[in-house]
Structure formats: C-alpha cells, structure tokens
Design a protein around this motif. Structure first.
Motif, PDB file in Angstrom:
ATOM      1  N   ALA A  79       0.832  -1.210   0.000  1.00  0.00           N
ATOM      2  CA  ALA A  79       0.000   0.000   0.000  1.00  0.00           C
ATOM      3  C   ALA A  79       0.865   1.258   0.000  1.00  0.00           C
ATOM      4  O   ALA A  79       0.514   2.267  -0.617  1.00  0.00           O
ATOM      5  CB  ALA A  79      -0.932  -0.005   1.206  1.00  0.00           C
ATOM      6  N   ALA A  80       2.001   1.191   0.693  1.00  0.00           N
ATOM      7  CA  ALA A  80       2.902   2.352   0.722  1.00  0.00           C
ATOM      8  C   ALA A  80       3.441   2.626  -0.677  1.00  0.00           C
ATOM      9  O   ALA A  80       3.502   3.772  -1.118  1.00  0.00           O
ATOM     10  CB  ALA A  80       4.043   2.092   1.708  1.00  0.00           C
ATOM     11  N   ARG A  81       3.814   1.560  -1.374  1.00  0.00           N
ATOM     12  CA  ARG A  81       4.318   1.723  -2.745  1.00  0.00           C
ATOM     13  C   ARG A  81       3.236   2.322  -3.638  1.00  0.00           C
ATOM     14  O   ARG A  81       3.479   3.226  -4.427  1.00  0.00           O
ATOM     15  CB  ARG A  81       4.770   0.368  -3.314  1.00  0.00           C
ATOM     16  N   ARG A  82       2.033   1.825  -3.467  1.00  0.00           N
ATOM     17  CA  ARG A  82       0.929   2.231  -4.332  1.00  0.00           C
ATOM     18  C   ARG A  82       0.488   3.668  -4.058  1.00  0.00           C
ATOM     19  O   ARG A  82       0.230   4.437  -4.991  1.00  0.00           O
ATOM     20  CB  ARG A  82      -0.243   1.252  -4.117  1.00  0.00           C
ATOM     21  N   THR A  83       0.413   4.036  -2.768  1.00  0.00           N
ATOM     22  CA  THR A  83      -0.130   5.361  -2.425  1.00  0.00           C
ATOM     23  C   THR A  83       0.946   6.430  -2.309  1.00  0.00           C
ATOM     24  O   THR A  83       0.637   7.622  -2.299  1.00  0.00           O
ATOM     25  CB  THR A  83      -0.871   5.305  -1.073  1.00  0.00           C
ATOM     26  N   GLY A  84       2.207   6.006  -2.163  1.00  0.00           N
ATOM     27  CA  GLY A  84       3.272   6.984  -1.961  1.00  0.00           C
ATOM     28  C   GLY A  84       3.343   7.488  -0.525  1.00  0.00           C
ATOM     29  O   GLY A  84       4.148   8.360  -0.210  1.00  0.00           O
ATOM     30  N   GLN A  85       2.503   6.954   0.371  1.00  0.00           N
ATOM     31  CA  GLN A  85       2.566   7.364   1.787  1.00  0.00           C
ATOM     32  C   GLN A  85       3.723   6.638   2.471  1.00  0.00           C
ATOM     33  O   GLN A  85       4.159   5.566   2.031  1.00  0.00           O
ATOM     34  CB  GLN A  85       1.249   7.036   2.494  1.00  0.00           C
ATOM     35  N   ARG A  86       4.210   7.221   3.562  1.00  0.00           N
ATOM     36  CA  ARG A  86       5.356   6.649   4.273  1.00  0.00           C
ATOM     37  C   ARG A  86       4.938   5.757   5.437  1.00  0.00           C
ATOM     38  O   ARG A  86       3.918   6.000   6.083  1.00  0.00           O
ATOM     39  CB  ARG A  86       6.241   7.771   4.817  1.00  0.00           C
ATOM     40  N   LEU A  87       5.744   4.750   5.690  1.00  0.00           N
ATOM     41  CA  LEU A  87       5.607   3.898   6.882  1.00  0.00           C
ATOM     42  C   LEU A  87       6.758   4.278   7.809  1.00  0.00           C
ATOM     43  O   LEU A  87       7.926   4.059   7.476  1.00  0.00           O
ATOM     44  CB  LEU A  87       5.706   2.422   6.505  1.00  0.00           C
ATOM     45  N   ILE A  88       6.453   4.859   8.960  1.00  0.00           N
ATOM     46  CA  ILE A  88       7.491   5.407   9.837  1.00  0.00           C
ATOM     47  C   ILE A  88       7.517   4.645  11.154  1.00  0.00           C
ATOM     48  O   ILE A  88       6.542   4.646  11.910  1.00  0.00           O
ATOM     49  CB  ILE A  88       7.244   6.910  10.101  1.00  0.00           C
ATOM     50  N   ASP A  89       8.637   3.970  11.410  1.00  0.00           N
ATOM     51  CA  ASP A  89       8.829   3.262  12.681  1.00  0.00           C
ATOM     52  C   ASP A  89       9.660   4.158  13.587  1.00  0.00           C
ATOM     53  O   ASP A  89      10.841   4.384  13.310  1.00  0.00           O
ATOM     54  CB  ASP A  89       9.565   1.945  12.437  1.00  0.00           C
ATOM     55  N   VAL A  90       9.077   4.643  14.669  1.00  0.00           N
ATOM     56  CA  VAL A  90       9.840   5.578  15.505  1.00  0.00           C
ATOM     57  C   VAL A  90      10.938   4.868  16.299  1.00  0.00           C
ATOM     58  O   VAL A  90      11.790   5.526  16.869  1.00  0.00           O
ATOM     59  CB  VAL A  90       8.946   6.417  16.448  1.00  0.00           C
ATOM     60  N   ARG A  91      10.939   3.555  16.307  1.00  0.00           N
ATOM     61  CA  ARG A  91      12.058   2.844  16.934  1.00  0.00           C
ATOM     62  C   ARG A  91      13.284   2.783  16.022  1.00  0.00           C
ATOM     63  O   ARG A  91      14.327   2.294  16.436  1.00  0.00           O
ATOM     64  CB  ARG A  91      11.659   1.408  17.290  1.00  0.00           C
ATOM     65  N   THR A  92      13.149   3.194  14.774  1.00  0.00           N
ATOM     66  CA  THR A  92      14.267   3.164  13.830  1.00  0.00           C
ATOM     67  C   THR A  92      14.896   4.547  13.749  1.00  0.00           C
ATOM     68  O   THR A  92      14.216   5.511  13.406  1.00  0.00           O
ATOM     69  CB  THR A  92      13.767   2.745  12.437  1.00  0.00           C
ATOM     70  N   PRO A  93      16.190   4.679  14.057  1.00  0.00           N
ATOM     71  CA  PRO A  93      16.811   6.006  13.996  1.00  0.00           C
ATOM     72  C   PRO A  93      16.876   6.499  12.557  1.00  0.00           C
ATOM     73  O   PRO A  93      16.920   5.705  11.618  1.00  0.00           O
ATOM     74  CB  PRO A  93      18.234   5.771  14.525  1.00  0.00           C
ATOM     75  N   PRO A  94      16.891   7.811  12.372  1.00  0.00           N
ATOM     76  CA  PRO A  94      17.020   8.361  11.025  1.00  0.00           C
ATOM     77  C   PRO A  94      18.401   8.064  10.461  1.00  0.00           C
ATOM     78  O   PRO A  94      19.347   7.786  11.209  1.00  0.00           O
ATOM     79  CB  PRO A  94      16.845   9.864  11.240  1.00  0.00           C
ATOM     80  N   ALA A  95      18.528   8.121   9.151  1.00  0.00           N
ATOM     81  CA  ALA A  95      19.832   7.936   8.507  1.00  0.00           C
ATOM     82  C   ALA A  95      20.661   9.209   8.671  1.00  0.00           C
ATOM     83  O   ALA A  95      20.134  10.281   8.959  1.00  0.00           O
ATOM     84  CB  ALA A  95      19.627   7.633   7.035  1.00  0.00           C
ATOM     85  N   GLY A  96      21.960   9.080   8.516  1.00  0.00           N
ATOM     86  CA  GLY A  96      22.820  10.260   8.438  1.00  0.00           C
ATOM     87  C   GLY A  96      23.217  10.856   9.766  1.00  0.00           C
ATOM     88  O   GLY A  96      23.661  12.009   9.825  1.00  0.00           O
ATOM     89  N   ILE A  97      23.097  10.098  10.860  1.00  0.00           N
ATOM     90  CA  ILE A  97      23.558  10.619  12.156  1.00  0.00           C
ATOM     91  C   ILE A  97      25.079  10.736  12.115  1.00  0.00           C
ATOM     92  O   ILE A  97      25.763   9.788  11.735  1.00  0.00           O
ATOM     93  CB  ILE A  97      23.105   9.693  13.302  1.00  0.00           C
ATOM     94  N   PRO A  98      25.635  11.900  12.497  1.00  0.00           N
ATOM     95  CA  PRO A  98      27.091  12.075  12.428  1.00  0.00           C
ATOM     96  C   PRO A  98      27.795  11.561  13.686  1.00  0.00           C
ATOM     97  O   PRO A  98      27.164  11.325  14.714  1.00  0.00           O
ATOM     98  CB  PRO A  98      27.244  13.597  12.334  1.00  0.00           C
ATOM     99  N   ILE A  99      29.095  11.401  13.598  1.00  0.00           N
ATOM    100  CA  ILE A  99      29.944  11.181  14.779  1.00  0.00           C
ATOM    101  C   ILE A  99      29.904  12.472  15.606  1.00  0.00           C
ATOM    102  O   ILE A  99      29.830  13.571  15.053  1.00  0.00           O
ATOM    103  CB  ILE A  99      31.394  10.893  14.322  1.00  0.00           C
ATOM    104  N   GLY A 100      29.946  12.363  16.917  1.00  0.00           N
ATOM    105  CA  GLY A 100      29.961  13.559  17.765  1.00  0.00           C
ATOM    106  C   GLY A 100      31.186  14.420  17.506  1.00  0.00           C
ATOM    107  O   GLY A 100      32.235  13.914  17.104  1.00  0.00           O
ATOM    108  N   ASN A 101      31.025  15.722  17.723  1.00  0.00           N
ATOM    109  CA  ASN A 101      32.188  16.611  17.561  1.00  0.00           C
ATOM    110  C   ASN A 101      32.512  17.385  18.833  1.00  0.00           C
ATOM    111  O   ASN A 101      33.551  18.052  18.914  1.00  0.00           O
ATOM    112  CB  ASN A 101      31.974  17.577  16.385  1.00  0.00           C
ATOM    113  N   GLY A 102      31.632  17.309  19.850  1.00  0.00           N
ATOM    114  CA  GLY A 102      31.929  17.932  21.129  1.00  0.00           C
ATOM    115  C   GLY A 102      31.813  19.446  21.149  1.00  0.00           C
ATOM    116  O   GLY A 102      32.015  20.072  22.191  1.00  0.00           O
ATOM    117  N   ARG A 103      31.481  20.070  20.022  1.00  0.00           N
ATOM    118  CA  ARG A 103      31.405  21.530  19.959  1.00  0.00           C
ATOM    119  C   ARG A 103      30.297  22.038  20.886  1.00  0.00           C
ATOM    120  O   ARG A 103      29.202  21.511  20.905  1.00  0.00           O
ATOM    121  CB  ARG A 103      31.108  21.958  18.510  1.00  0.00           C
TER     122      ARG A 103
END
Lengths: 346, 346
Positions: free
Chosen positions: B122-146
């Motif tokens: 259904a997600a493929r067909r409708t273009g709506q997203r399936l969002i699992d809040v237990r899954t972290p987002p992509a692209g989290i960086p290494i800490g920089n301490g700033r």
C-alpha cells in the motif's frame, strides 16, 4: 549464547585459516592488514595471493586459491586497502576465483561485499559466504551483568588510536609465552581478523553494547585470561559510549591504560585537552567497579614512538615513579614490559 | 545537519498533526500511547479513529481518515498495542484505508511496518510513508563535542523506568507556562510521538550515540531551553553506554535526578543494588563536565507512587534537607515542584 569453556559462539568466529589477498598493490602501507595478519597470526595464514602488478609480499608462500584450499584455507582475506575504499574490478575477478575454489571472502573494508553485484551473484552461485567484519553478528543480547568465571584484562585509553590493540596483542603474546591459557578478544576489524573472530564494538547498537562485550569474553576456566582490545576512551566526547559499554560488559579484573605522552589534545577535537593517566585510572576504577568491584590498574602502556630510546626510558621511569605502577612501551619491550606483565598477573 | 535556530533537522520530525488509531481495543491500558498523546500533545491530534468492537476513547472527535485529512492530519499513529506485538489483519485494512486517504503511518511497535507485506504494498501504491519511531534516522554524524548555543536540561536516573520521560515533560510544560521558549527533546518511542520528533537513542549505533544527542538539541537562541528526556542510567550494567553518550552529546547545563525510593535493586538485575541519588549526582557531574564544565544538579524528581501523600511529603522534605536541593514528585506537583523548576532555571 555464552559458551561454557571460554569458546566464542560460532557466529563470532571467522572461517580459518586464511589466504591473504594483496591485490595489485605496489605500496606496502596499503597492505597493513595483510602484514598485521602475517605478523600476529602466522598460524592462521596458509599463504598469500596477488594479481598482476603486485610488488608487495608478506613473505608467505604465494598460492593459487585451489592450492590454498588444498592446504586447508577456508577463506580469502582482503589484506589490502586502496584509496576511496572501492573494490577494483580486477580484485573482484580474483575474489570470485577464490570463491569458486571453495573459499569464503572476509573483508574489513567500509564497502559491504554484498553491495558489489558480481560478488553477491558469485556467493549465491558457489554457496560461499561474504563476511564483513565491520558488521556485528545477529542475536547480540542485552547485558545481564552476571559475573563470569575466568580472568579478564582490558586495555583502556586516554584517547583513540594510541596503542590499545597493539598493547592487548603484546600482553596476550607475553601471557601465552609464560604458559598461561589466554585468548585475545578483538573489538575492531583488524583485531578481529588477527584473532579469527570478535565483535566490532563501535558498530553495535547502543542498547546491546554491554551485552556484546559480555558474549565476547564468555565464562572460562578460573585460570584462563581473556585479553580484551579496548576502544575509544571514556573521556572522548564522541566515543565514550562505546568505551563504557565495553568496560561494563568486559568486567575486567585488570586494566592497562594506553597513552601517548606527545599528544596534547583529543584526536580531531582541538578544544578538548587530553585527560591525564591518573584521571583515566581513577574514573575507570570508579565505573568498572560497578560490574567488577575487584578491578585494578595493572600499569601503563606508553606509546613513545615520538621519542628517542633515551628519552623514552627516562619518561617511562619518571611516570612509573610518579604513579607507583609499571610503565612500559610494548614496542620497545624489555624489563619494563616484563614488569608490566608481572603486575597484570599478580 | 545542525539547524541554526533550535529547529530539528527534517529527518527527525514526524508528519503532524496526528489521527490516533485505537484499533479494536477494549482495554484502556493497551491504548497508553493514544492517551499519552491526547494528554501531552492535544494540539498535535485532530481526532481518533477506531474499528468495530473498540470500546475505548481518548475523548477526541472520532473521524474517518478522509475527514481527518481534511482537518489537516498528516499521519495516523498506532496508539494501541496488543499482546504479542503483531498487527491484526483488521488493523492492517484500516491503516491501508488511512494511507489511501493521504495519511502516513507512524508506529512505535517492535514489528516494523514495512515487514507487513500488505502495508508495504500500500505504501508503494499510495506513496505514503511507513514510519517506525524505533528506527533512527539515517545520516547521524559522529559527535564533535562543539559547545552549542542555548540552554539544556537532561533528566538522568538511578535506573530505568522510574520517571525520566514524565519528569522531562512536566518540566517542559512548567517552563512553557512561565513563558520560557523551550522544547521537549524525545529519546524514546513514546516521547518521540508526543514531541512530534526525536531520536530513539537506544537504537543508535554506539559510535554515533553522542553525535545523535548533539543533533537532537541543536544550536538555539541563548534564552532557549531544550528539555531532554533521559535514558537508562550510568549505573545500569546493561544500558550505561546509552546514558553516557546521551549525557556527553546533550552537554546539559542542568540535570535532574529521577529516583524511585521504593526500588532497592536494579530492574531485572537482583544482584545490583540501586545507586544512591548522591552517587548519581556526583558521577553525572564528573562525566558531564567533559562536554559542559558548568553542569550542575537542579534537584531531584522522586517517584513516590508507592507512598501515601503524607509519607511522600515527609520523604521529599527529608531528602531535600539531606541533599540541600529541591526534591519533588512532578505527578504530585505543588510548591515542591515549583521550587524544583525555580532551581533548574536559576
């Protein structure tokens, strides 16, 4: 998943012995992994394999994949990196040859082997495995804090990249030379290939970090030592989570602090001063006593590569006097290192 | 990824407002997530939706997906759990209806939405997203301490599951009631749905734990407060890695210790005594000062649900006297809680 006799679970063990793959490299510094394996794990290496143009050798016999398989090899290890971390087409063809000869492929590169379509296809066709040592095994449990049998040593650091792996390897080698039943427990990709198994602790999901450290040094006979490769530093603002999970889960009886006296700030973080060795000893005891109240510092491993032999000796003697603990550079060895080994085993 | 004005990166934000999905539940306790959202985030909820047999209500308007969409809803949130954590077929059909009406689906369940074939299709067909809040987002960086601009408060604990989320929500609400520009920063699935965004810190890969905490409370105006939901405890043998990465990356100016005086051992670990509040204050300052030398304890949040009102009052007064800090139970509120808020903002 805990094995009863100091044996790691099968999922943490690599297929061995290895055939070392050197690719077409002409720079020895690109083949650091192969040299590390030939140096630290010669009994796990049946030979080396290269393709046209390669001018580097580990000194091991050069074998075809089929001859390596006949000599007992179970996997080919990519012992070479190139700029950009990609796999050259010429390497891919050679690795497919190895799979057709019955070898699994082991890689510590950032690129995942199965993301290379030709390798994925060959794996399906031959039934051989593509093993990325940067990927943790499935099924790591949540930590339980249970005290395990056997003895454990953990190398800890004032920062990253100053000798924790080397120190653990050198201590393990010294323990074995003294007739002690000991295992080196690897926590990073190079160490894992040397040890023939382990867990890339920095790639484990945070919730399972201590649990991963627990299964990495399972119950063992009382006189057995696990020498665990440390990661990061509890004082490193980016990586302390890895270090604390590893400390709690390893529940070490003894730790050795690894330090580079020439370094003044945390690697890549100019605004963070290096902690002192004293601070690391103090905080490691404080945090580590949560899972092993008997934790103690065995001494200090000083990376003195920036100093002359004379300077290094004076530096180590002064630090040893100041701290009241053995201080040695495992690369220099000698009586100071023997004293460090004595102290760890005391 | 840091936004300049206290705004979270888009990848950390959920589509809002919500339509709350109650399924066919007949037990209010199974709909805790829906009740939590209706209670703590009523401005983010346009209504509720149920299927045949449901006898529970949050009190919000009952809407069809199409009416909810017309009222501005952008997602349907699964506000109900059932035994076993599976999605009933009858739920799946209702969620597909919602997607066809133009709503994304948000879930905090263990089962991943995309692992349910009908939802994935259904997600493929409708273009709506399936969002699992237990899954972290992509692209989290290494800490920089700033060091980042703005003020930060972190709730920390003597253990898991004793009120860190509730305390952070209550403090955030009190800050806002006093006219302070503040955001609640969520680190677990329920909090993330309430906040409309956040990062499930326990699901982040260890190497990125501090980096995740850094992007969770980005640079903000000097007078702005981020109130960060704590996780675990630095004294918990299983979860301390999560807690330390969150502490380092949050670089809090103020922390509040959450404690349950009726608990004597760590949850699920009979052999580990609870740490004292004093120990948690001391070690949190020691570790937290690495990334914020000005860190201080604002006071203590005591979970007194096991005590009578009289007992609770006596207990809080005695603890406050002993520690020289405000001690309050945010569920009981009152002057003690006001004093805790004063202390945090002092």
């Amino acid at each position: 998943m805990n094995a009863p006799t100091g044996r790691l679970a099968d999922s943490l063990v690599l297929p061995q012995p290895y055939l070392l793959f050197l690719g077409d490299t002409v720079e020895a510094s690109y083949a650091k992994t192969a040299f590390g394996l030939a140096d630290w794990a010669p009994d796990r290496c049946v030979g080396e394999m290269a393709i046209g143009g390669c001018t580097v050798t580990t000194g091991l016999a050069r074998l075809s994949p089929a001859d390596a398989r006949a000599a007992g090899a179970r996997s080919v290890v990519i012992g070479v990196a190139n700029q950009g971390g990609v796999l050259a087409d010429s390497w891919v063809a050679a690795l497919i040859d190895a799979m057709e000869a019955g070898l699994d492929v082991v890689s510590g590169l950032h690129v995942r082997l199965a993301s290379v379509p030709a390798l994925a296809e060959a794996a399906r066709r031959t039934g051989q495995r593509l093993i990325d040592v940067r990927t943790p095994p499935a099924g790591i449990p949540i930590g339980n804090g249970r005290k395990r049998s056997g003895k454990r040593l953990l190398t800890v650091g004032t920062d990253c990249a100053l000798g924790k792996k080397y120190t653990a390897l050198a201590l393990h080698r010294a323990f074995v030379q003294r007739g002690i039943d000991a295992d080196f427990r690897a926590t990073g990709q190079t160490g894992i290939m040397i040890a023939g198994g382990g867990i890339p602790m920095d790639a484990v999901i945070s919730d399972f970090e201590a649990g991963a450290a627990e299964i990495l040094s399972p119950d063992a006979p009382d006189a057995h030592w696990d020498v665990v490769e440390g990661q990061g530093s509890i004082f490193n603002p980016a990586y302390a989570a890895v270090s604390l999970g590893l400390l709690h889960g390893s529940q070490p009886d003894v730790f050795v602090v690894c330090h580079d006296p020439a370094r003044t700030v945390i690697l890549g973080m100019e605004s963070f001063a290096m902690p002192s060795v004293d601070e690391v000893i103090d905080l490691t005891i404080r945090l580590g006593s949560r899972t092993n109240p008997a934790i103690r510092c065995g001494g200090v491993s000083l990376n003195t590569s920036a100093y002359s032999a004379e300077e290094a000796e004076a530096l180590m003697a002064a630090e040893s006097e100041r701290l009241g603990l053995p201080v040695a550079d495992p690369i220099r060895g000698g009586a100071a290192f023997d004293a460090l080994v004595d102290s760890c085993l005391a």
